[in-house]
Each structure stands twice: as C-alpha cells, then as structure tokens.
Design a protein around this motif. Structure first.
Motif, PDB file in Angstrom:
ATOM      1  N   ILE A  50       7.413  13.037  14.934  1.00 40.43           N
ATOM      2  CA  ILE A  50       6.525  13.671  13.852  1.00 40.43           C
ATOM      3  C   ILE A  50       7.528  14.344  12.827  1.00 40.43           C
ATOM      4  O   ILE A  50       8.650  14.789  13.349  1.00 40.43           O
ATOM      5  N   SER A  51       7.214  14.276  11.642  1.00 42.25           N
ATOM      6  CA  SER A  51       8.060  15.130  10.708  1.00 42.25           C
ATOM      7  C   SER A  51       7.393  15.814   9.810  1.00 42.25           C
ATOM      8  O   SER A  51       5.927  15.822   9.642  1.00 42.25           O
ATOM      9  N   ALA A  52       8.183  16.344   8.807  1.00 43.90           N
ATOM     10  CA  ALA A  52       7.400  17.335   7.791  1.00 43.90           C
ATOM     11  C   ALA A  52       6.555  16.505   6.697  1.00 43.90           C
ATOM     12  O   ALA A  52       5.518  16.957   6.502  1.00 43.90           O
ATOM     13  N   THR A  53       7.285  15.207   6.612  1.00 48.55           N
ATOM     14  CA  THR A  53       6.173  14.361   5.818  1.00 48.55           C
ATOM     15  C   THR A  53       4.752  14.054   6.513  1.00 48.55           C
ATOM     16  O   THR A  53       3.860  14.122   5.658  1.00 48.55           O
ATOM     17  N   ASP A  54       5.026  13.883   7.736  1.00 49.33           N
ATOM     18  CA  ASP A  54       3.539  13.767   8.287  1.00 49.33           C
ATOM     19  C   ASP A  54       2.828  14.725   7.986  1.00 49.33           C
ATOM     20  O   ASP A  54       1.326  14.621   7.987  1.00 49.33           O
ATOM     21  N   VAL A  55       3.144  16.031   8.176  1.00 49.07           N
ATOM     22  CA  VAL A  55       2.374  17.395   7.998  1.00 49.07           C
ATOM     23  C   VAL A  55       1.757  17.057   6.526  1.00 49.07           C
ATOM     24  O   VAL A  55       0.498  17.418   6.257  1.00 49.07           O
ATOM     25  N   LEU A  56       2.565  17.108   5.705  1.00 47.07           N
ATOM     26  CA  LEU A  56       2.433  17.371   4.231  1.00 47.07           C
ATOM     27  C   LEU A  56       1.358  15.927   4.015  1.00 47.07           C
ATOM     28  O   LEU A  56       0.111  16.237   3.378  1.00 47.07           O
ATOM     29  N   LEU A  57       1.658  14.734   4.183  1.00 44.26           N
ATOM     30  CA  LEU A  57       0.698  13.588   3.982  1.00 44.26           C
ATOM     31  C   LEU A  57      -0.706  13.742   4.594  1.00 44.26           C
ATOM     32  O   LEU A  57      -1.490  13.408   4.287  1.00 44.26           O
ATOM     33  N   GLY A  58      -0.428  14.262   5.857  1.00 43.77           N
ATOM     34  CA  GLY A  58      -1.588  14.403   6.860  1.00 43.77           C
ATOM     35  C   GLY A  58      -2.564  15.462   6.308  1.00 43.77           C
ATOM     36  O   GLY A  58      -3.989  15.380   6.625  1.00 43.77           O
ATOM     37  N   ASP A  59      -2.153  16.330   5.608  1.00 39.80           N
ATOM     38  CA  ASP A  59      -3.052  17.401   5.051  1.00 39.80           C
ATOM     39  C   ASP A  59      -3.441  17.198   3.617  1.00 39.80           C
ATOM     40  O   ASP A  59      -4.595  17.939   3.315  1.00 39.80           O
ATOM     41  N   MET A  60      -3.071  16.061   3.067  1.00 38.42           N
ATOM     42  CA  MET A  60      -3.464  15.867   1.460  1.00 38.42           C
ATOM     43  C   MET A  60      -4.134  14.640   1.298  1.00 38.42           C
ATOM     44  O   MET A  60      -3.826  13.561   1.352  1.00 38.42           O
ATOM     45  N   VAL A  61      -5.463  14.936   1.134  1.00 34.66           N
ATOM     46  CA  VAL A  61      -6.280  13.694   0.531  1.00 34.66           C
ATOM     47  C   VAL A  61      -6.860  14.222  -0.529  1.00 34.66           C
ATOM     48  O   VAL A  61      -7.487  15.305  -0.943  1.00 34.66           O
ATOM     49  N   LEU A  62      -6.611  13.344  -1.747  1.00 36.00           N
ATOM     50  CA  LEU A  62      -7.062  13.764  -3.256  1.00 36.00           C
ATOM     51  C   LEU A  62      -8.215  12.737  -3.366  1.00 36.00           C
ATOM     52  O   LEU A  62      -8.248  11.585  -3.460  1.00 36.00           O
ATOM     53  N   GLY A  63      -9.401  13.286  -3.312  1.00 39.15           N
ATOM     54  CA  GLY A  63     -10.754  12.702  -3.363  1.00 39.15           C
ATOM     55  C   GLY A  63     -10.948  11.619  -2.477  1.00 39.15           C
ATOM     56  O   GLY A  63     -10.700  12.422  -1.427  1.00 39.15           O
ATOM     57  N   GLN A  64     -11.123  10.483  -2.389  1.00 41.22           N
ATOM     58  CA  GLN A  64     -11.379   9.783  -1.491  1.00 41.22           C
ATOM     59  C   GLN A  64     -10.034   8.871  -1.000  1.00 41.22           C
ATOM     60  O   GLN A  64     -10.050   8.083  -0.055  1.00 41.22           O
ATOM     61  N   ALA A  65      -9.155   8.894  -2.107  1.00 42.48           N
ATOM     62  CA  ALA A  65      -7.824   8.287  -1.867  1.00 42.48           C
ATOM     63  C   ALA A  65      -6.985   8.701  -0.904  1.00 42.48           C
ATOM     64  O   ALA A  65      -6.489  10.173  -1.157  1.00 42.48           O
ATOM     65  N   PRO A  66      -6.302   8.276   0.077  1.00 42.47           N
ATOM     66  CA  PRO A  66      -5.060   8.826   0.827  1.00 42.47           C
ATOM     67  C   PRO A  66      -4.075   8.915  -0.255  1.00 42.47           C
ATOM     68  O   PRO A  66      -3.782   8.536  -1.286  1.00 42.47           O
ATOM     69  N   VAL A  67      -3.025   9.974   0.313  1.00 43.65           N
ATOM     70  CA  VAL A  67      -2.196  10.476  -0.811  1.00 43.65           C
ATOM     71  C   VAL A  67      -1.196   9.087  -1.195  1.00 43.65           C
ATOM     72  O   VAL A  67      -0.710   9.353  -2.298  1.00 43.65           O
ATOM     73  N   MET A  68      -0.770   8.427  -0.369  1.00 47.75           N
ATOM     74  CA  MET A  68       0.104   7.369  -0.593  1.00 47.75           C
ATOM     75  C   MET A  68      -0.692   6.508  -1.672  1.00 47.75           C
ATOM     76  O   MET A  68       0.275   5.555  -2.413  1.00 47.75           O
ATOM     77  N   GLU A  69      -1.800   6.427  -1.967  1.00 45.23           N
ATOM     78  CA  GLU A  69      -2.442   5.834  -2.935  1.00 45.23           C
ATOM     79  C   GLU A  69      -2.455   6.374  -4.247  1.00 45.23           C
ATOM     80  O   GLU A  69      -3.131   6.026  -5.067  1.00 45.23           O
ATOM     81  N   THR A  70      -1.939   7.705  -4.293  1.00 45.18           N
ATOM     82  CA  THR A  70      -1.912   8.509  -5.370  1.00 45.18           C
ATOM     83  C   THR A  70      -0.493   8.884  -5.807  1.00 45.18           C
ATOM     84  O   THR A  70       0.445   8.154  -5.324  1.00 45.18           O
ATOM     85  N   ASP A  71      -0.502   9.453  -6.795  1.00 46.20           N
ATOM     86  CA  ASP A  71       0.971   9.826  -7.242  1.00 46.20           C
ATOM     87  C   ASP A  71       1.456  11.193  -6.635  1.00 46.20           C
ATOM     88  O   ASP A  71       2.432  11.981  -7.384  1.00 46.20           O
ATOM     89  N   TYR A  72       0.862  11.866  -5.667  1.00 45.64           N
ATOM     90  CA  TYR A  72       1.012  13.203  -5.111  1.00 45.64           C
ATOM     91  C   TYR A  72       2.401  13.337  -4.977  1.00 45.64           C
ATOM     92  O   TYR A  72       3.249  14.001  -4.981  1.00 45.64           O
ATOM     93  N   HIS A  73       2.864  12.101  -4.181  1.00 44.85           N
ATOM     94  CA  HIS A  73       4.493  12.165  -3.170  1.00 44.85           C
ATOM     95  C   HIS A  73       5.390  12.384  -4.527  1.00 44.85           C
ATOM     96  O   HIS A  73       6.499  12.768  -4.377  1.00 44.85           O
TER      97      HIS A  73
END
Length: 120
Positions: A50-73
């Motif tokens: 597990i990593s800090a990235t897992d925590v951040l990305l596992g916690d962030m959903v923008l609308g219905q799109a997972p974070v990696m499909e957005t520009d959040y990162h």
C-alpha cells in the motif's frame, strides 16, 4: 561481482497489517517519511503493498470518473514531503485491505540489478 537486490533494498522494513486503519497508516507513513509499505497477514506473510498514492487515489472520485481518468493527479503533489493533502476524517473506517494492491512481485536478495531492471 555485480550489484544485487541486497545492495539496494531496505533491510529494516516497516510493514502494516491488513486490518490497520487508513488513519493509522497515514500517520505511520508520515512519521517515517516513507511513501508506502508492504502489507502482511497475521502470520507475517506478505499479502500486498500500500502507498500514499493508493490512499489519495482510492479516496478521490470526481463525479463518476475515477481519478486516473481525470486531471486530478496533475494538481496534487503526492510526494511524502507534501502530507497536507492526506487528511483523513476521524470517522473514516477504511482499512489497509480496502485499498492495498495484491499483485506483489518479489525477488531474492541475490537477484542481479539487470534482472531487477527487466522486472520493473
């Protein structure tokens, strides 16, 4: 004699258990200034990572799109020196098992660096 995994690896590993709370994980990562940890079961066997990235990305959903499909990162610096983005609410009851990755690849201490590069 070339460089081996043993020459590069951390010998004093800080691990967490699958039932560790995410709040406790974030505190551990912060206290030790590390970005992730191996996850072990009650017998000490490696079951994930597990990593800090897992925590951040596992916690962030923008609308219905997972974070990696957005520009959040592109807007969040997830380097361990920037922990202010890792705020965990007290009522958060998630555990490491909820966010960890289970497809862990391991090598032996005598694995040559060339083999490590190929695997990575």
């Amino acid at each position: 004699m070339g460089v081996k995994a043993a020459d590069l690896m951390q010998h004093e590993v800080i691990s967490v258990q699958v039932e560790t709370s995410i709040a406790d994980l974030v505190e551990l990562l912060y206290d030790h200034r590390i970005s992730g940890a191996p996850v072990v079961d009650e017998t000490g066997a490696l079951v994930g990572v597990i990593s800090a990235t897992d925590v951040l990305l596992g916690d962030m959903v923008l609308g219905q799109a997972p974070v990696m499909e957005t520009d959040y990162h592109t807007h969040v610096d997830i380097h361990p020196d920037n922990w202010e983005v890792m705020r965990i609410e007290p009522e958060d009851d998630r555990r490491v098992r909820d966010l960890m990755s289970t497809g862990v690849i391991t090598v032996q201490p005598d694995t040559p660096i060339e083999e490590l590069a190929r695997i990575m």
